[in-house]
Motif scaffolding. Structure first.
Motif, mmCIF file in Angstrom:
data_model
loop_
_atom_site.group_PDB
_atom_site.id
_atom_site.type_symbol
_atom_site.label_atom_id
_atom_site.label_comp_id
_atom_site.label_asym_id
_atom_site.label_seq_id
_atom_site.Cartn_x
_atom_site.Cartn_y
_atom_site.Cartn_z
ATOM 1 N N PHE A 196 29.545 45.775 33.699
ATOM 2 C CA PHE A 196 30.664 46.973 34.748
ATOM 3 C C PHE A 196 32.201 46.105 34.791
ATOM 4 O O PHE A 196 32.191 45.708 33.882
ATOM 5 N N ASP A 197 33.041 47.311 35.526
ATOM 6 C CA ASP A 197 34.359 47.744 35.595
ATOM 7 C C ASP A 197 34.462 48.151 36.519
ATOM 8 O O ASP A 197 33.847 48.755 37.352
ATOM 9 N N THR A 198 35.674 47.955 36.732
ATOM 10 C CA THR A 198 36.269 47.782 38.067
ATOM 11 C C THR A 198 37.725 49.121 38.121
ATOM 12 O O THR A 198 38.519 48.557 36.708
ATOM 13 N N GLU A 199 37.765 49.696 38.402
ATOM 14 C CA GLU A 199 38.788 50.674 38.675
ATOM 15 C C GLU A 199 40.101 50.403 39.980
ATOM 16 O O GLU A 199 39.283 50.602 40.624
ATOM 17 N N THR A 200 41.215 50.062 39.745
ATOM 18 C CA THR A 200 42.084 49.947 40.591
ATOM 19 C C THR A 200 43.271 50.851 40.551
ATOM 20 O O THR A 200 43.376 51.955 40.218
ATOM 21 N N THR A 201 43.927 50.462 41.836
ATOM 22 C CA THR A 201 45.132 51.186 41.910
ATOM 23 C C THR A 201 46.750 50.553 41.194
ATOM 24 O O THR A 201 47.252 51.368 41.279
ATOM 25 N N SER A 202 46.174 49.182 40.131
ATOM 26 C CA SER A 202 47.750 48.765 39.782
ATOM 27 C C SER A 202 46.331 48.205 38.834
ATOM 28 O O SER A 202 45.784 47.472 38.683
ATOM 29 N N THR A 203 47.756 47.590 37.457
ATOM 30 C CA THR A 203 47.529 47.011 36.214
ATOM 31 C C THR A 203 47.857 45.333 36.627
ATOM 32 O O THR A 203 46.606 44.181 35.765
ATOM 33 N N ASP A 204 48.241 45.214 37.832
ATOM 34 C CA ASP A 204 48.376 43.784 38.187
ATOM 35 C C ASP A 204 47.767 43.736 39.160
ATOM 36 O O ASP A 204 47.441 44.079 40.625
ATOM 37 N N LEU A 255 48.319 42.579 42.959
ATOM 38 C CA LEU A 255 48.745 43.949 44.274
ATOM 39 C C LEU A 255 47.352 44.845 43.740
ATOM 40 O O LEU A 255 47.302 45.989 45.167
ATOM 41 N N ALA A 256 46.013 45.030 42.825
ATOM 42 C CA ALA A 256 45.381 45.776 42.704
ATOM 43 C C ALA A 256 44.683 46.146 44.011
ATOM 44 O O ALA A 256 43.669 44.756 44.305
ATOM 45 N N GLU A 257 43.950 47.594 44.571
ATOM 46 C CA GLU A 257 43.257 47.470 45.094
ATOM 47 C C GLU A 257 41.896 47.992 44.331
ATOM 48 O O GLU A 257 42.307 49.019 43.575
ATOM 49 N N LEU A 258 40.843 48.047 44.487
ATOM 50 C CA LEU A 258 39.743 48.851 44.618
ATOM 51 C C LEU A 258 39.502 50.320 44.720
ATOM 52 O O LEU A 258 39.914 50.338 46.038
ATOM 53 N N TYR A 282 40.325 40.038 34.281
ATOM 54 C CA TYR A 282 41.127 41.017 35.138
ATOM 55 C C TYR A 282 40.580 40.829 36.479
ATOM 56 O O TYR A 282 40.894 41.674 37.489
ATOM 57 N N ASP A 283 38.769 41.406 36.253
ATOM 58 C CA ASP A 283 38.205 41.737 37.031
ATOM 59 C C ASP A 283 37.792 41.361 37.668
ATOM 60 O O ASP A 283 37.437 41.199 39.561
ATOM 61 N N CYS A 284 37.967 39.719 37.388
ATOM 62 C CA CYS A 284 36.801 38.440 38.711
ATOM 63 C C CYS A 284 39.485 38.572 39.629
ATOM 64 O O CYS A 284 38.184 37.576 40.106
ATOM 65 N N LYS A 285 39.618 38.471 39.273
ATOM 66 C CA LYS A 285 40.703 38.168 40.188
ATOM 67 C C LYS A 285 41.317 39.784 41.178
ATOM 68 O O LYS A 285 40.979 38.636 42.215
ATOM 69 N N VAL A 286 40.564 40.600 40.832
ATOM 70 C CA VAL A 286 40.697 41.731 41.093
ATOM 71 C C VAL A 286 39.395 41.382 42.759
ATOM 72 O O VAL A 286 39.658 41.735 43.686
ATOM 73 N N LEU A 287 38.035 41.047 41.970
ATOM 74 C CA LEU A 287 37.341 41.385 43.324
ATOM 75 C C LEU A 287 37.576 39.491 43.884
ATOM 76 O O LEU A 287 36.831 39.409 45.160
ATOM 77 N N ARG A 288 38.167 38.592 43.596
ATOM 78 C CA ARG A 288 38.431 37.737 44.596
ATOM 79 C C ARG A 288 38.785 37.989 45.568
ATOM 80 O O ARG A 288 38.753 37.063 46.252
ATOM 81 N N THR A 347 51.927 33.655 36.548
ATOM 82 C CA THR A 347 51.873 33.694 35.253
ATOM 83 C C THR A 347 50.577 34.386 34.717
ATOM 84 O O THR A 347 49.274 34.362 35.730
ATOM 85 N N THR A 348 50.361 35.446 33.869
ATOM 86 C CA THR A 348 49.153 36.001 33.090
ATOM 87 C C THR A 348 49.332 34.680 31.706
ATOM 88 O O THR A 348 50.141 35.110 31.338
#
Length: 938
Positions: free
Chosen positions: A368-376, A379-382, A432-438, A666-667
């Motif tokens: 799976f892969d998420t597409e978002t509004t930001s590389t951060d 801040l990213a929205e799905l 990155y995907d895990c943090k967005v989904l969280r 930080t990342t």
């Protein structure tokens, strides 16, 4: 055949001078592609070529190579006899460079029996007669003898300095001669160690320049040798024959039997298809764009003007063959979405999503892969989620970032899939995907497989981005994000405005490719015995890092603002003191003005060094050498230190606070350092100053969550020395650590042959430098630079060190042999570091690889140890439901935020777990501190 045109601009490139220069520029971090080819020389040479072409726009161009022995070898059989054999990487590079030049339509020239210098010199003189202005592109000073009103030396940019062009005046100034032709006498007198030209014994650069000033030539010097005195007179009179031979060897021949066919040197349209094919083979993705820019691609908005016969703007630098570039690139044999069979479906209705979820739950492996509004990720929205479980097939669920209600409904529908622990979930950069989904309340459960991390273990020195992996591993060119959202782009927020069909193709392609990469990498992990490292350390660590980044750390912004005010006052105070000592006000931040003050006005330096632009060098290394001469130097160094502290940390850190969480996140980069070490960025919290008192104050601003929490810092003590003791099995080192001795003091007692209680502070310091230096292959010269000891004293210290620890010395030799045999070395847990240059005949290249053969397993094992500790502590905190959180990893230190009531128990848990992360013969020791802020805890 004549061409009396002053607009003709000929560039003659000294091939090997530029190739060697390019190769050594990357010597500490060579470019190695997925096939294991060291491409540093090809990349650097081509980049330099294109850079010159874009900036200088030559009308004519040729590249000149050396071939075999020359007439100089017949004159003097020792000519160039001291040169190391050409590194393998350069031997491999040259055929590629020939192919590139041929495809570009740039002639490669050479002449048997002559050097490149001779061919270039001959062509430059012939070109001058034909009205050409010639630039000899090289880093070789010998060419200065050829400089005239129409012939110049063109030295490419290096080490942050701009290009240099030597005209007649520049040569006269640089070498202190009256004419460029005297460079031959200058080189003949002083000799040349690079080419093994003997010169006149006892005559160095300074003496040679003095002789040139007084006598003008070598022959005139010999004619007036009676005017000389003492030893020098004897040397000159005894070595006249050797001097004349040296002058002959140093003379560039300008009568090589080669024609000046200037028409064949014109810069023409290249064979675009062939150029692109070569660059793709070498994995030079960005070089293709550089190539297109170099040959001036027509801008869309100016094509019409050109067709109508209107001359385009000079800035556009338009070429007639842009369409051919595009067409030929499309004809590349690399697969793309357009020529690959695929079945990608949109799941944008409740029924379609339900059917998709039913399919997903039946699979054992899903990418799976998420597409978002930001590389951060914070801040990213799905925008969407894509799925693939079979090559060439995939699905895309679109989200509307503006419709929060519908987004939450979709999240609830897909939640069971992400929480299904029986499905192995695959992704590229899964953290990155895990943090967005969280952010949406989704936890990705079950076993994970990150292709980026897998490739990092397989090829730690390579690049791990999905696009480059698709190209090199699958011969596939993915759709670029820029092609969808426009070059303005890289604004990922625009992706949500892309039509759904295009979103689907782009997104599902990512999942499809990533799944294929997983199927390629998994057997390679097993083959290289890396599967356990991947499964037991790197993938569990990815989850730990996800939690750490999500948690963030609290920052005392008011304390930093107060510190900033104090720094302003201190900087102003220093300014006044500096002005007072200088007797003048000037711009301290201007290297030119500062150089004028300390060197011209205050006369602090003898023969001060100058930069390429002619102004005085005022870098930190220069100022440190002057520190003993005047108080102003210490003030200048302190001024710079405080300015950097203020701008880089004190003023910058508050801007890194997340507006939603109020914390700094930080990342941690898991796939950057080849040794296995983690890196920190956006912001980099591993470089927070610690060595100076003022720098330490910055750590004071990193504070606990609130008054009911404390910061805990746990730091491994001398972990790398303990590991090398265990890996080498040196009994003396092991015994010292087991007895709990101060190891640096113990080493000092051994190398200086004195009782332990008589070791001075300075001796301990020198021993400490050697202890850590040995790991990094320190030389007598390097040790001398670090300690202030003489080279002979430093050599004696190193010899005494190896006498004290003979088994360690044997281990170091064994490590180098292992690297030569296998081509790589390993940590105790099997992490590999490949060393392709270990067999190089070039001593500089080989010694660098040999140092890595010793150092990489130590650094890598230390990295593995702290990773194991992080995973175990993280699991224990969750298992026992502690509220303590792991926040940071900084080299050998871990930083936690703990409730007051947990501090005592957690401190002991952390210490015990870290000290038992890996059982080795030497005890691991961890120092634990507690405080309201990071500085107090450390």
């Amino acid at each position: 055949m004549t061409s009396k045109n002053c607009d003709n601009k000929l560039f003659l490139l000294d091939a090997y001078a530029l190739i060697f220069r390019a190769y050594y520029a990357f010597i500490k971090n060579p470019r190695v592609n997925s096939k294991g080819i060291n491409t540093s020389a090809v990349f650097g040479f081509t980049n330099t070529l294109f850079d010159m072409m874009k900036k200088e726009k030559p009308t004519h161009l040729a590249v000149v190579f050396d071939v075999g022995e020359t007439f100089r070898h017949k004159e003097y059989k020792e000519y160039k006899a001291n040169r190391e054999e050409t590194p393998e990487a350069i031997r491999i590079a040259v055929p590629y460079i020939h192919k590139i030049l041929e495809a570009l339509g740039i002639p490669c020239l050479w002449k048997e029996g002559y050097e490149a210098d001779d061919v270039i010199g001959t062509l430059a003189k012939k070109a001058e007669k034909e009205g050409f202005t010639t630039y000899m592109m090289t880093s070789d000073k010998d060419y200065a003898q050829l400089v005239s009103d129409h012939i110049f030396v063109f030295k490419p940019a290096s080490r942050g300095n701009d290009i240099e062009i030597w005209d007649v005046e520049k040569v006269k100034e640089k070498f202190e001669v009256q004419s460029p032709s005297q460079i031959i006498d200058f080189l003949g007198m002083m000799g040349d160690s690079v080419d093994n030209i003997p010169g006149i014994p006892g005559v160095g650069e300074k003496t040679a320049k003095q002789f040139i000033k007084e006598y003008g030539s070598m022959e005139n010097l010999f004619a007036h040798s009676s005017e000389l005195k003492g030893k020098m007179k004897e040397r000159i009179e005894e070595n006249q024959e050797l001097g004349l031979l040296s002058k002959k060897l140093a003379t560039i021949c300008t009568e090589v039997p080669i024609d000046f066919n200037y028409e064949s040197y014109t810069v023409d349209n290249p064979n675009i298809d062939e150029v692109i094919k070569i660059f793709e083979d070498l994995e030079f993705r960005n070089m293709i764009q550089n190539f297109q820019k170099t040959y001036n691609i027509i801008a869309e908005n100016e094509k019409a003007e050109y067709v109508k016969g209107v001359k385009p703007s000079a800035s556009a630098q338009i070429s007639l063959f842009e369409d051919e570039v595009v067409q030929q690139a499309e004809k590349s044999d690399r697969n793309t979405l357009s020529n690959t069979e695929h079945f990608y479906q949109l799941a944008d209705t409740p029924m379609a999503i339900k059917l998709l979820l039913d399919k997903l739950h039946k699979q054992k492996i899903v990418c799976f892969d998420t597409e978002t509004t930001s590389t951060d990720s914070m801040l990213a929205e799905l925008v969407g989620i894509s799925f693939s479980y079979e090559k060439g097939k995939g699905y895309y669920i679109p989200f509307n970032p503006k419709d929060k209600e519908n987004t939450q409904k979709l999240i609830e529908i897909v939640q069971p899939f992400f929480e299904n622990e029986s499905i192995l979930k695959v992704g590229q950069n899964l953290k990155y995907d895990c943090k967005v989904l969280r952010k949406y309340g989704l936890e990705v459960k079950g076993t994970l497989f990150d292709t980026m991390i897998a490739h990092y273990l397989i090829n730690p020195d390579g690049r791990h981005g999905m696009d480059i992996l698709a190209e090199t591993e699958l011969n596939y060119q993915p759709v670029s994000i820029e092609s969808l959202i426009g070059k303005k782009g890289k604004n990922q927020n625009l992706f949500s405005m892309v039509p759904l069909e295009e979103q689907k193709e782009y997104a599902v392609e990512d999942s499809d490719i990533t799944l294929q990469l997983k199927n390629k990498f998994e057997p390679r992990l097993a083959k290289d015995n890396l599967k356990k490292l991947f499964d037991d350390i790197e993938m569990p660590l990815m989850r730990v890092l996800t939690d750490m980044e999500w948690e963030g750390i609290n920052l005392d912004i008011s304390a930093l603002k107060e510190m900033s005010k104090e720094l302003v006052q201190d900087i102003l105070r220093l300014e006044k003191e500096i002005y007072s000592l200088a007797g003048d006000e000037f711009n301290i931040n201007s290297p030119k003005q500062l150089g004028d003050i300390i060197f011209d006005k205050m006369k602090l330096g003898d023969k001060p060094k100058k930069t390429k632009s002619g102004q005085y060098a005022t870098g930190e290394d220069v100022l440190l050498k002057l520190a003993h001469k005047h108080k102003i130097i210490d003030l200048l160094l302190e001024y710079r230190q405080l300015q950097k502290l203020k701008s880089t940390y004190v003023d910058a850190l508050p801007d890194e606070v997340n507006s939603f969480t109020g914390r700094v996140h930080t990342t941690f980069a898991q796939t950057v350092a080849a040794t296995g070490r983690l890196a920190s960025n956006n912001p980099n919290l591993q470089n927070i100053p610690i060595r100076t008192e003022r720098g330490q104050e910055v750590r004071k601003a990193f504070i606990a969550k609130d008054a009911h929490h404390k910061i805990i810092s746990a730091d491994y003590s001398q972990i790398e020395l303990r590991i090398i003791a265990a890996m080498s099995k040196d009994p003396t080192m092991i015994s010292s650590f087991k007895r709990g001795e101060d190891f640096h003091k113990s080493t000092a007692a051994k190398v200086f042959h004195i009782p332990l209680d008589q070791v001075s502070r300075e001796q301990r310091s020198h021993a400490k430098t050697v202890n850590f230096g040995i790991i990094y292959g320190v030389s007598a010269f390097g040790l001398s630079e670090q300690t202030g000891l003489s080279r002979s004293e430093s050599k004696s210290l190193i010899d005494a060190y190896y006498e004290a620890y003979p088994v360690l010395k044997q281990y170091i030799g064994n490590q180098v042999n292992i690297a030569r045999k296998n081509g790589y070395v390993e940590t105790l847990l099997g992490r590999r570091r490949y060393l392709p240059d270990i067999h190089s005949h070039n001593s500089i290249v080989r010694s660098h690889a040999e140092r890595n053969a010793v150092n990489a397993p130590i650094q890598g094992t230390a990295a593995d140890v702290i990773k194991i500790a992080m995973i175990r502590i993280h699991d224990l905190l969750k298992e026992k439901n502690f509220q303590t959180r792991l926040l940071l990893q900084v080299h050998d230190e871990l930083v936690f935020d703990a409730p007051n009531e947990e501090v005592k128990e957690i401190s002991q848990l952390i210490k015990t777990t870290m000290e038992n992360a890996l059982k080795i013969e030497v005890p691991l020791v961890v120092d634990v501190g507690v405080g309201q802020n990071w500085l107090e805890a450390h």
